[in-house]
Write an enzyme that holds these catalytic residues in place. Structure first.
Site, mmCIF file in Angstrom:
data_model
loop_
_atom_site.group_PDB
_atom_site.id
_atom_site.type_symbol
_atom_site.label_atom_id
_atom_site.label_comp_id
_atom_site.label_asym_id
_atom_site.label_seq_id
_atom_site.Cartn_x
_atom_site.Cartn_y
_atom_site.Cartn_z
ATOM 1 N N LYS A 154 0.816 -1.212 0.000
ATOM 2 C CA LYS A 154 0.000 0.000 0.000
ATOM 3 C C LYS A 154 0.850 1.263 0.000
ATOM 4 O O LYS A 154 0.384 2.327 -0.391
ATOM 5 C CB LYS A 154 -0.967 -0.022 1.174
ATOM 6 C CG LYS A 154 -2.009 -1.114 0.968
ATOM 7 C CD LYS A 154 -3.147 -1.074 1.932
ATOM 8 C CE LYS A 154 -4.173 -2.133 1.599
ATOM 9 N NZ LYS A 154 -3.626 -3.522 1.620
HETATM 10 C C1 LIG Z 1 -4.212 -4.657 0.907
HETATM 11 C C2 LIG Z 1 -3.406 -5.899 0.747
HETATM 12 C C3 LIG Z 1 -3.759 -6.911 -0.186
HETATM 13 C C4 LIG Z 1 -5.011 -6.819 -1.042
HETATM 14 O O1 LIG Z 1 -4.907 -5.854 -2.047
HETATM 15 P P1 LIG Z 1 -6.231 -5.303 -2.777
HETATM 16 O O2 LIG Z 1 -5.762 -4.182 -3.638
HETATM 17 O O3 LIG Z 1 -7.135 -4.842 -1.672
HETATM 18 O O4 LIG Z 1 -6.809 -6.433 -3.550
HETATM 19 C C5 LIG Z 1 -2.934 -8.016 -0.302
HETATM 20 N N1 LIG Z 1 -1.831 -8.159 0.481
HETATM 21 C C6 LIG Z 1 -1.467 -7.228 1.382
HETATM 22 C C7 LIG Z 1 -0.263 -7.465 2.225
HETATM 23 C C8 LIG Z 1 -2.225 -6.061 1.547
HETATM 24 O O5 LIG Z 1 -1.857 -5.143 2.461
#
Ligand SMILES: *Cc1c(COP(=O)(O)O)cnc(C)c1O
Length: 502
Positions: A118
């Protein structure tokens, strides 16, 4: 390029406006009116560029009302301090030197401030946002409110800290996040940040924030102090568009590593929750990146697997807490954008699916749409045991350590290859450092961690695997605690007003 809404043809706004507004007033999500194309020759040129240059190349196709300089400045501020020069390195796993037939490129998306993917979006969104405020003539200060169950809070804090014309306030459940997650948040520096624990659970935090957003009286009071509320959640276009960049970048890295030639097809595998990351891969594919299949990997909360396999989206099911908490989601908001594009912008159809979803928790797509999705996507899920066993296997076969979310993706990739015999080179999205999910990773490697402190586990995992602890996690034990506020859930609004007036 203009943006419209997934639920109304009447919306036509600039990208700065889309980033500023976040969500369309009709409840829809902002989508680009058309999808820009990228020629192979342009993809080839990415090979000799830095990550920041690649980012500008891709972003400018969508954010046409930003200048190249503005985009470059935003990307530099966002990614400058990532802990590797490549920003998003691609690690190619091969069993031995001769085994070059079916390479797996692990796209490490976790070299930013919080060691999870993120960061790639939340580090640049604040800069795109503050420039959007200028462009749209917004004079108010923007207060970003976040309710977090752990990870998003820190990523948003790190991104918005000291960004002009913004403030950020994060609520987390007191005692409801891991020790590491709490330390990450309460040690956050910056003049414009506030972190408050709420006596309650995550739902209390989330409801509290939602209530504040919909409370006219609070909005009016905030307006008096020249403050406007906004959110940084994953449906903002400004969070999605930076994620498209790393698919192009990783394809270029795959060429540079000598595993593919320009124009060769690859498959892309993404561990999926809210459908943001894989949607970015979908945009990259539509733009012309040579991707054959998008492989959507879920954990045992496999709403999306069922959706792609049967055409029925049904959130009416038991919710499981897993070792991949960031994928414990039953409503994948960004799917709405996919439905929009694959129905060729049929807003009435999208609206009716979303209405059914909110009224009954379920909708079924038509046969034509289902066929279109079948061409692009493959979906499956991994059980908890499969996830753990992949961590162990990948470590013993390749000496490479993956976190639980990445392990879900690798497990589904293995299923895909077994089932379809399609052995194209694969790019796997690695969404978190293994040190973010230390207990589950240590368990998978056969270590018992019952009663072992989170910070001690970091050292234990590092010694067991001979891998380095990311700096941001290693320094947590000694970082100064700056935020010790705790409040009752009924007090959240008052805390927001107080912080807004500071
Ligand atoms: C948020 C997240 C995901 C999922 O990603 P999306 O864009 O919500 O599908 C997968 N792995 C980790 C470690 C995350 O923080």
């Amino acid at each position: 390029m203009n943006y419209t809404s997934t639920r109304s043809k009447d919306v036509k706004i600039s990208s700065a406006e889309a980033i500023h507004q976040g969500l369309s007033i009709d409840g829809g999500l902002f989508v680009p009116e058309s999808i820009p194309k990228v020629k192979l020759e342009e993809i080839g040129q990415l090979c000799s560029m830095t990550y920041v240059q690649r980012a500008v190349t891709v972003l400018k196709k969508f954010l046409t009302d930003y200048s190249d300089d503005e985009l470059a400045e935003s990307a530099e501020l966002a990614y400058d301090w990532f802990d590797v020069t490549a920003k998003v390195p691609l690690i190619v796993l091969l069993r031995n030197k001769e085994d070059t037939k079916a390479p797996i490129g692990i796209m490490e998306l976790w070299h930013g401030n919080t060691s999870a993917f993120k960061d790639l979006a939340l580090q640049i969104l604040p800069h795109l946002m503050s420039k959007a405020l200028k462009k749209t003539g917004e004079s108010k200060e923007i207060l970003i409110l976040v309710a977090t169950s752990g990870d998003t809070g820190k990523a948003a804090l790190a991104g918005f800290a000291d960004v002009p014309q913004t403030k950020i306030m994060v609520f987390y459940p007191d005692g409801g996040v891991s020790k590491i997650q709490r330390l990450q948040m309460v040690t956050q520096t910056g003049k414009n940040v506030n972190v408050t624990a709420v006596r309650g659970n995550f739902d209390d935090c989330q409801n509290g924030v939602k209530n504040i957003f919909s409370d006219e009286e609070i909005r009016a009071k905030l307006s008096d102090t020249n403050v406007k509320l906004s959110s940084a959640n994953s449906i903002n276009w400004g969070r999605l568009v930076p994620q498209i960049v790393y698919y192009f970048s990783s394809y270029a890295e795959f060429i540079n590593a000598g595993n593919i030639k320009l124009g060769d097809q690859v498959n892309v595998i993404v561990p999926t929750g809210n459908f943001g990351n894989i949607l970015a891969a979908y945009y990259a594919r539509k733009m012309g990146l040579p991707v054959k299949k998008l492989i959507c990997a879920s954990n045992i909360n496999h709403v999306l697997t069922d959706f792609f396999q049967t055409g029925v989206y049904d959130r009416n099911r038991e919710f499981h807490k897993t070792i991949t908490p960031s994928m414990d989601i039953l409503i994948s908001s960004n799917l709405e954008r996919l439905l929009y594009h694959e129905t060729s912008g049929d807003v009435e159809q999208v609206k009716s699916y979303m209405k059914e979803l909110s009224e009954t928790g379920r909708y079924k797509i038509g046969a034509t749409l289902k066929k279109r999705l079948d061409k692009i996507f493959y979906a499956d899920y991994a059980t908890e045991a499969e996830t753990a066993s992949i961590i162990q296997n990948v470590f013993s076969n390749f000496g490479y350590l993956v976190d639980t979310h990445t392990a879900v993706a690798m497990s589904v990739m293995a299923k895909y290859r077994r089932e379809t015999k399609d052995m194209l080179p694969a790019i796997v999205a690695s969404t978190a450092s293994p040190f973010k999910f230390t207990a589950a990773v240590l368990n998978a490697l056969g270590e018992n961690v019952t009663g072992v402190d989170d910070l001690v586990q970091l050292g234990k995992l590092s010694r067991r695997t001979n891998k380095k602890i990311p700096k941001n996690l290693e320094s947590l034990g000694t970082a100064k605690i700056l935020h010790e506020d705790v409040c009752d859930k009924e007090e959240m609004a008052a805390r927001v007003l107080k912080f807004a007036a500071e």
